[in-house]
Motif scaffolding. Structure first.
Motif, mmCIF file in Angstrom:
data_model
loop_
_atom_site.group_PDB
_atom_site.id
_atom_site.type_symbol
_atom_site.label_atom_id
_atom_site.label_comp_id
_atom_site.label_asym_id
_atom_site.label_seq_id
_atom_site.Cartn_x
_atom_site.Cartn_y
_atom_site.Cartn_z
ATOM 1 N N PRO A 11 37.192 47.882 57.337
ATOM 2 C CA PRO A 11 36.792 47.592 55.983
ATOM 3 C C PRO A 11 35.782 48.541 55.428
ATOM 4 C CG PRO A 11 35.635 46.177 57.480
ATOM 5 C CD PRO A 11 36.547 47.030 58.293
ATOM 6 N N GLU A 170 38.175 44.148 58.468
ATOM 7 C CA GLU A 170 37.853 43.670 57.129
ATOM 8 C C GLU A 170 37.731 42.155 57.091
ATOM 9 O OE1 GLU A 170 40.268 44.088 53.105
ATOM 10 O OE2 GLU A 170 39.214 45.918 53.687
ATOM 11 N N PRO A 347 34.940 46.339 50.281
ATOM 12 C CA PRO A 347 36.153 45.606 49.900
ATOM 13 C C PRO A 347 36.030 44.939 48.540
ATOM 14 C CG PRO A 347 35.726 45.266 52.218
ATOM 15 C CD PRO A 347 34.556 46.052 51.681
#
Length: 389
Positions: A11, A170, A347
């Motif tokens: 991520p 992530e 993100p």
């Protein structure tokens, strides 16, 4: 928290320099030439017309498929225009809040660097002192020795330290809190990328260490020092360093999204635990506050002249014409000269922008990190257009 998190993969991984500069390779080691002094300012002139900026944002949404784009453009007299395109919530089709809050990712590095350089100006930190002086016994690993790495090398990404970001999934980042020392443990499982001072290699590990140095020297948490020394000092009313466990964006904001794969559905990632970024990428702000920060920095309102000059002394990043200073990047403008900023991804959000020495500034945010680096180039082209005639 740098310049892109690829959907479905790590991520907070730092992708190529195309993410930050649209050319070259940021994560690859780049052998160093002698440091370069700050380049001449861009030629003075009015920024691009409002229609041009709006058209650029519309294209990012319509042609590149981003859910939303928002921008703040400041001219040399301090006058600001804000722009939006797309939708702020793909489920409800709600509009994009004008100058809404977003997660600013690696722009956080510049805030951290400013606090560190303020401590240099106060005589409490020395740029060419080994990290071991401030954090004894912490920086250890294969080819890694805190006695051989200086504070300057941390700030300029020339330490050779490996990045921890590729080891964080992530999904884990969205839910889990990471202690700074845990991030270092992840990084030091890997061997050094190069000998200290020999190559540029972008690594958020460097800034976790800078944040720990700030805390060790001041005896105060890094977020408090950033708030006291920067946010309150220049009146950034919509900028914050989220508290431990705070997964929200508190003011009006567009939702942020990611895709597991390039053609997959959008997944809402607005609420996440940003602690994997910490000193390298945890902060929240607005486009106009980011512009205010960079213009104040370049105007000498945050650092003494000596430390600002050190910050703006760059090492080249390949043959791109761009350079990395101490927590700040200079990028060439198509109309001549350079602008100074950073940019960042986390993100759900990507931000790009910067300021010129004559007070012009632009910051643009989009609400999904592009999987295609060509889209980031389109975003950076809008920044260039907004700063040039």
């Amino acid at each position: 928290m740098r310049d892109q998190i690829r959907p479905g993969r790590r991520p907070v991984r730092h992708r190529t320099l195309a993410a930050a500069l649209a050319v070259g390779a940021l994560t690859a080691g780049v052998a160093l030439a002698p440091p370069a002094a700050a380049g001449p300012p861009a030629a003075a002139g009015a920024a691009a017309g409002p229609g041009t900026v709006q058209q650029g944002l519309d294209a990012l949404v319509r042609a590149d498929g981003l859910p939303a784009a928002l921008a703040s453009v400041q001219d040399g007299r301090g006058r600001t225009r804000n722009y939006t395109a797309g939708v702020g919530d793909v489920a409800t089709r709600a509009g994009v809040p004008r100058d809404g809050q977003v997660r600013i990712g690696s722009n956080t590095k510049t805030f951290t660097a400013v606090v560190a350089l303020q401590l240099v100006g106060e005589g409490r930190v020395a740029l060419d002192e080994p990290v071991e002086t401030y954090l004894p016994g912490i920086v250890r690993g294969e080819g890694i020795d805190g006695h051989r790495i200086t504070v300057r090398q941390l700030l300029q990404h020339t330490s050779g330290l490996p990045d921890y970001e590729g080891d964080i999934e992530e999904s884990a980042m969205q839910q889990r809190y990471f202690e700074p020392r845990e991030l270092l443990d992840l990084a030091f499982r890997h061997q050094a990328t190069s000998a200290p001072g020999t190559a540029f290699h972008y690594s958020s590990t460097n800034y976790v260490l800078v944040g720990l140095i700030v805390q060790k020297v001041t005896g105060r948490p890094l977020p408090e020092e950033i708030d006291r020394r920067i946010i309150q000092r220049i009146g950034l009313r919509h900028t914050s360093f989220p508290a431990v466990g705070d997964r929200t964006i508190r003011e009006a904001h567009p939702h942020g999204y990611r895709r597991e794969k390039p053609d997959g559905p959008l997944i809402d990632t607005t609420e996440l635990d940003p602690s994997a970024g910490w000193a390298a990428g945890q902060m929240i702000s607005t486009n106009s506050d980011v512009n205010r920060f960079f213009t104040a920095l370049l105007a000498g309102r945050l650092l003494p002249a000596a430390q600002l000059a050190q910050m703006r002394t760059t090492v080249p990043i390949g043959d791109t014409g761009a350079g990395y200073g101490l927590g700040i990047i200079s990028r060439p403008l198509s109309c001549g000269g350079v602008y100074w900023g950073h940019g960042g991804d986390i993100p759900g959000y990507e931000t790009r922008g910067g300021a010129t020495d004559d007070g012009r500034a632009v910051d643009i945010a989009v609400t999904s990190v592009p999987a295609d680096e060509a889209v980031t180039r389109h975003l950076e082209a809008v920044v260039d257009t907004a700063l040039c005639r």
